[in-house]
Design a protein around this motif. Structure first.
Motif, PDB file in Angstrom:
ATOM      1  N   SER A  40       0.838  -1.195   0.000  1.00 15.74           N
ATOM      2  CA  SER A  40       0.000   0.000   0.000  1.00 15.74           C
ATOM      3  C   SER A  40       0.875   1.249   0.000  1.00 15.74           C
ATOM      4  O   SER A  40       1.868   1.313   0.728  1.00 15.74           O
ATOM      5  CB  SER A  40      -0.907   0.029   1.235  1.00 15.74           C
ATOM      6  N   PRO A  41       0.511   2.261  -0.800  1.00 16.10           N
ATOM      7  CA  PRO A  41       1.246   3.525  -0.769  1.00 16.10           C
ATOM      8  C   PRO A  41       1.008   4.304   0.524  1.00 16.10           C
ATOM      9  O   PRO A  41       1.871   5.074   0.960  1.00 16.10           O
ATOM     10  CB  PRO A  41       0.692   4.300  -1.974  1.00 16.10           C
ATOM     11  N   PHE A  42      -0.189   4.101   1.123  1.00 17.37           N
ATOM     12  CA  PHE A  42      -0.609   4.893   2.273  1.00 17.37           C
ATOM     13  C   PHE A  42      -1.527   4.023   3.113  1.00 17.37           C
ATOM     14  O   PHE A  42      -2.656   3.744   2.729  1.00 17.37           O
ATOM     15  CB  PHE A  42      -1.348   6.153   1.779  1.00 17.37           C
ATOM     16  N   ASP A  43      -1.016   3.579   4.250  1.00 14.37           N
ATOM     17  CA  ASP A  43      -1.804   2.670   5.075  1.00 14.37           C
ATOM     18  C   ASP A  43      -1.477   2.876   6.551  1.00 14.37           C
ATOM     19  O   ASP A  43      -0.700   2.130   7.138  1.00 14.37           O
ATOM     20  CB  ASP A  43      -1.540   1.220   4.673  1.00 14.37           C
ATOM     21  N   PRO A  44      -2.059   3.899   7.167  1.00  9.34           N
ATOM     22  CA  PRO A  44      -1.766   4.168   8.575  1.00  9.34           C
ATOM     23  C   PRO A  44      -2.167   3.035   9.514  1.00  9.34           C
ATOM     24  O   PRO A  44      -1.634   2.940  10.622  1.00  9.34           O
ATOM     25  CB  PRO A  44      -2.597   5.430   8.866  1.00  9.34           C
ATOM     26  N   VAL A  45      -3.111   2.190   9.094  1.00  9.63           N
ATOM     27  CA  VAL A  45      -3.583   1.124   9.990  1.00  9.63           C
ATOM     28  C   VAL A  45      -2.889  -0.205   9.730  1.00  9.63           C
ATOM     29  O   VAL A  45      -3.234  -1.207  10.351  1.00  9.63           O
ATOM     30  CB  VAL A  45      -5.118   0.937   9.874  1.00  9.63           C
ATOM     31  N   GLY A  46      -1.911  -0.222   8.847  1.00 10.88           N
ATOM     32  CA  GLY A  46      -1.254  -1.484   8.528  1.00 10.88           C
ATOM     33  C   GLY A  46      -0.697  -2.189   9.746  1.00 10.88           C
ATOM     34  O   GLY A  46      -0.840  -3.416   9.900  1.00 10.88           O
ATOM     35  N   ALA A  47      -0.059  -1.440  10.634  1.00 11.47           N
ATOM     36  CA  ALA A  47       0.547  -2.054  11.811  1.00 11.47           C
ATOM     37  C   ALA A  47      -0.501  -2.654  12.742  1.00 11.47           C
ATOM     38  O   ALA A  47      -0.228  -3.624  13.455  1.00 11.47           O
ATOM     39  CB  ALA A  47       1.384  -1.024  12.565  1.00 11.47           C
ATOM     40  N   TYR A  48      -1.713  -2.095  12.752  1.00 15.11           N
ATOM     41  CA  TYR A  48      -2.781  -2.619  13.607  1.00 15.11           C
ATOM     42  C   TYR A  48      -3.312  -3.941  13.052  1.00 15.11           C
ATOM     43  O   TYR A  48      -3.591  -4.874  13.812  1.00 15.11           O
ATOM     44  CB  TYR A  48      -3.904  -1.589  13.743  1.00 15.11           C
ATOM     45  N   ASN A  49      -3.459  -4.021  11.733  1.00 16.29           N
ATOM     46  CA  ASN A  49      -3.869  -5.292  11.144  1.00 16.29           C
ATOM     47  C   ASN A  49      -2.799  -6.361  11.351  1.00 16.29           C
ATOM     48  O   ASN A  49      -3.114  -7.529  11.622  1.00 16.29           O
ATOM     49  CB  ASN A  49      -4.176  -5.116   9.653  1.00 16.29           C
ATOM     50  N   VAL A  50      -1.536  -5.967  11.240  1.00 13.77           N
ATOM     51  CA  VAL A  50      -0.449  -6.908  11.492  1.00 13.77           C
ATOM     52  C   VAL A  50      -0.495  -7.401  12.935  1.00 13.77           C
ATOM     53  O   VAL A  50      -0.321  -8.593  13.206  1.00 13.77           O
ATOM     54  CB  VAL A  50       0.906  -6.241  11.175  1.00 13.77           C
ATOM     55  N   ALA A  51      -0.748  -6.489  13.870  1.00 11.55           N
ATOM     56  CA  ALA A  51      -0.858  -6.898  15.277  1.00 11.55           C
ATOM     57  C   ALA A  51      -2.001  -7.885  15.472  1.00 11.55           C
ATOM     58  O   ALA A  51      -1.885  -8.847  16.246  1.00 11.55           O
ATOM     59  CB  ALA A  51      -1.057  -5.666  16.161  1.00 11.55           C
ATOM     60  N   LEU A  52      -3.106  -7.677  14.759  1.00  8.51           N
ATOM     61  CA  LEU A  52      -4.230  -8.615  14.854  1.00  8.51           C
ATOM     62  C   LEU A  52      -3.813  -9.997  14.365  1.00  8.51           C
ATOM     63  O   LEU A  52      -4.107 -11.010  15.019  1.00  8.51           O
ATOM     64  CB  LEU A  52      -5.408  -8.109  14.021  1.00  8.51           C
ATOM     65  N   TYR A  53      -3.125 -10.062  13.231  1.00  8.56           N
ATOM     66  CA  TYR A  53      -2.720 -11.353  12.682  1.00  8.56           C
ATOM     67  C   TYR A  53      -1.777 -12.083  13.630  1.00  8.56           C
ATOM     68  O   TYR A  53      -1.821 -13.314  13.739  1.00  8.56           O
ATOM     69  CB  TYR A  53      -2.051 -11.171  11.324  1.00  8.56           C
ATOM     70  N   ARG A  54      -0.935 -11.330  14.311  1.00 11.39           N
ATOM     71  CA  ARG A  54       0.017 -11.962  15.226  1.00 11.39           C
ATOM     72  C   ARG A  54      -0.649 -12.374  16.537  1.00 11.39           C
ATOM     73  O   ARG A  54      -0.448 -13.487  17.024  1.00 11.39           O
ATOM     74  CB  ARG A  54       1.180 -11.004  15.496  1.00 11.39           C
ATOM     75  N   GLU A  55      -1.437 -11.467  17.106  1.00  7.46           N
ATOM     76  CA  GLU A  55      -2.005 -11.739  18.425  1.00  7.46           C
ATOM     77  C   GLU A  55      -3.165 -12.721  18.384  1.00  7.46           C
ATOM     78  O   GLU A  55      -3.459 -13.378  19.390  1.00  7.46           O
ATOM     79  CB  GLU A  55      -2.445 -10.423  19.075  1.00  7.46           C
ATOM     80  N   ALA A  56      -3.848 -12.824  17.228  1.00  8.02           N
ATOM     81  CA  ALA A  56      -4.979 -13.751  17.111  1.00  8.02           C
ATOM     82  C   ALA A  56      -4.626 -14.974  16.268  1.00  8.02           C
ATOM     83  O   ALA A  56      -5.518 -15.705  15.835  1.00  8.02           O
ATOM     84  CB  ALA A  56      -6.183 -13.028  16.504  1.00  8.02           C
ATOM     85  N   ALA A  57      -3.339 -15.209  16.056  1.00 11.49           N
ATOM     86  CA  ALA A  57      -2.924 -16.332  15.204  1.00 11.49           C
ATOM     87  C   ALA A  57      -3.446 -17.668  15.725  1.00 11.49           C
ATOM     88  O   ALA A  57      -3.789 -18.562  14.938  1.00 11.49           O
ATOM     89  CB  ALA A  57      -1.399 -16.365  15.101  1.00 11.49           C
TER      90      ALA A  57
END
Length: 233
Positions: free
Chosen positions: A61-78
């Motif tokens: 994504s060129p512009f994705d301020p919430v990317g880190a939050y989605n990544v945290a979801l994938y890690r914490e809810a794996a």
């Protein structure tokens, strides 16, 4: 970690290694294309590339301020098995985002709707993690959007299981309207290094705006940045 999982993780670490430090979204895409990856889609604020072996995807994504939050979801809810397997993440220069994950397939709408309803009504771990991260996002970012249980965010893993992705988003309509109508307020609330390429996201996801409008927004925000810089000691 199984031998297969270890080999897969190794390939994906190599994928991130292809992208030089300080790269922006265009650099990241070019590096992966040069390595044999191919475009396989465009969605909300991002494009997707498929690895040469067809098993891994890169979301750029060129512009994705919430990317880190989605990544945290994938890690914490794996552990729930209800989110994609994430293999790597890199913030890109200018506010972009690169996620390397398992390649997923689309899901028919009725099946996707049923899955989102199950997730929302279950009160399970995925929902608990999502609400906790969304509370943090709402405190930390301007123009937060609600949790996005859109059925288009439901995808299918290679083993047939369904997963939720991209649960977090900003209120794109309000964000771009503010940038267009009150750019001086916008540049105060959003640092330049985090939204340099905000006008370069896929047009289909910008509330119906056309390229001319996005160019006008880019010009208005650039002018507001210059005014703000001129006012500083």
């Amino acid at each position: 970690m199984t031998t297969e999982a270890g080999a897969e993780a190794g390939r994906d670490a190599d994928a991130l290694a292809l992208v030089a430090p300080g790269a922006d979204h265009t650099d990241a895409e070019a590096a992966l294309l040069d390595a044999g990856w191919t475009r396989c889609g465009a969605g909300d604020w991002a494009i997707a590339l498929r690895s040469p072996d067809g098993r891994v995807a890169a979301r750029i994504s060129p512009f994705d301020p919430v990317g880190a939050y989605n990544v945290a979801l994938y890690r914490e809810a794996a552990g729930t098995g209800q989110v994609p397997a994430l293999f790597g993440h890199r913030r890109l220069a200018g506010g972009g985002d690169l996620q390397v994950m398992e390649l997923l397939a689309s899901v028919p709408e009725p099946e996707a709707v049923a899955f989102t309803q199950t997730v929302q009504s279950s009160g399970g771990e995925l929902l608990e993690v999502a609400h906790r991260l969304h509370d943090r996002l709402s405190r930390e970012l301007p123009w937060p959007g609600p949790l996005d249980f859109n059925p288009t965010n439901v995808m299918r893993r290679a083993d047939g299981r369904l997963v939720m992705m991209d649960l977090f988003a900003l209120d794109g309509l309000s964000l771009y309207q503010t940038a267009e109508t009150d750019p001086d307020l916008f540049v105060v609330r959003f640092p330049e290094h985090e939204r340099r390429f905000m006008a370069d996201i896929p047009i289909a996801t910008t509330g119906g705006r056309q390229e001319e409008q996005m160019a006008a927004i880019r010009s208005a925000v650039t002018a507001a940045d210059a005014r703000r810089l001129a006012q500083q000691p």
